[in-house]
Design a protein around this motif. Sequence first.
Motif, short mmCIF file in Angstrom:
data_model
loop_
_atom_site.label_atom_id
_atom_site.label_comp_id
_atom_site.label_asym_id
_atom_site.label_seq_id
_atom_site.Cartn_x
_atom_site.Cartn_y
_atom_site.Cartn_z
N LEU A 17 0.86 -1.18 0.00
CA LEU A 17 0.00 0.00 0.00
C LEU A 17 0.89 1.23 0.00
N THR A 18 0.36 2.33 -0.42
CA THR A 18 1.09 3.57 -0.22
C THR A 18 0.92 3.98 1.25
N THR A 19 1.81 4.83 1.71
CA THR A 19 1.65 5.35 3.07
C THR A 19 0.31 6.08 3.17
N GLY A 20 -0.05 6.82 2.14
CA GLY A 20 -1.33 7.54 2.14
C GLY A 20 -2.51 6.62 2.28
N ALA A 21 -2.49 5.48 1.58
CA ALA A 21 -3.60 4.52 1.68
C ALA A 21 -3.66 3.92 3.08
N ALA A 22 -2.51 3.61 3.66
CA ALA A 22 -2.49 3.06 5.03
C ALA A 22 -2.99 4.10 6.03
N LEU A 23 -2.60 5.35 5.84
CA LEU A 23 -3.08 6.42 6.73
C LEU A 23 -4.59 6.60 6.60
N GLU A 24 -5.10 6.48 5.39
CA GLU A 24 -6.54 6.60 5.18
C GLU A 24 -7.29 5.52 5.95
N ILE A 25 -6.80 4.29 5.90
CA ILE A 25 -7.41 3.20 6.66
C ILE A 25 -7.30 3.48 8.15
N PHE A 26 -6.09 3.83 8.60
CA PHE A 26 -5.84 4.12 10.01
C PHE A 26 -6.80 5.20 10.52
N ASP A 27 -6.91 6.28 9.77
CA ASP A 27 -7.73 7.42 10.21
C ASP A 27 -9.21 7.09 10.29
N ARG A 28 -9.67 6.09 9.56
CA ARG A 28 -11.09 5.74 9.57
C ARG A 28 -11.44 4.72 10.65
N LEU A 29 -10.43 4.10 11.25
CA LEU A 29 -10.68 3.10 12.29
C LEU A 29 -10.94 3.77 13.63
N PRO A 30 -11.73 3.11 14.49
CA PRO A 30 -12.00 3.67 15.82
C PRO A 30 -10.77 3.54 16.73
N PRO A 31 -10.70 4.39 17.75
CA PRO A 31 -9.57 4.33 18.68
C PRO A 31 -9.57 3.03 19.48
N ALA A 32 -8.38 2.68 19.95
CA ALA A 32 -8.23 1.53 20.85
C ALA A 32 -8.25 2.06 22.28
N SER A 33 -8.76 1.24 23.19
CA SER A 33 -8.78 1.61 24.61
C SER A 33 -7.67 0.87 25.36
N LEU A 34 -7.23 1.44 26.47
CA LEU A 34 -6.17 0.80 27.25
C LEU A 34 -6.60 -0.58 27.74
#
Length: 180
Positions: A17-34
Amino acid sequence: MTNPAPDALARLSAGLLTTGAALEIFDRLPPASLAKMIGDWEGRGVATGHPLDGLLEAYGWRGKRFDSPEAAHPLLFGTDGGVFAISPAFLPLGLALRFAPLLRHRAVAAIGRPALRLLRSRRPQARLRMVEYRGVVTATMIYDALPILDAFRRIDDEHLLGAMDLRQSERPFFFLLRRR
């Protein structure tokens, strides 16, 4: 916004993937909790053309372990002798970024894998905190001895996407974690 989780794992595993595509996926995912981070996680890199792509795997990287928010083990490696945690404090990160193609070479990695045992540590080498990364407060691992943050987003109950933000790199290194 649609839920990106169902196809995120497939896209992240499909290949480069491009870094941009990976960032797009990352940014759309919900946060993780501790609380959901605690446990053992099997890891593997996400190919984005980052210098670290494939480097950890060449040396037997197995994943991460979070015993509590105060006790994180960022680098677990495995050999025939089992899985062990190492202290990343003595890893030459700048050299690893600069000479990654050489360090990924099979012969070099074969020499380096046994040397990792010299860095074994039973003590935690990082902590977990809720940190804002890319505009979202999410579970983040803060390394004790290196300028590295691993920010996590939740794909589903068993998978996380991590973005390693390291001072010496202009872009994050991405990796997947699967709960053991």
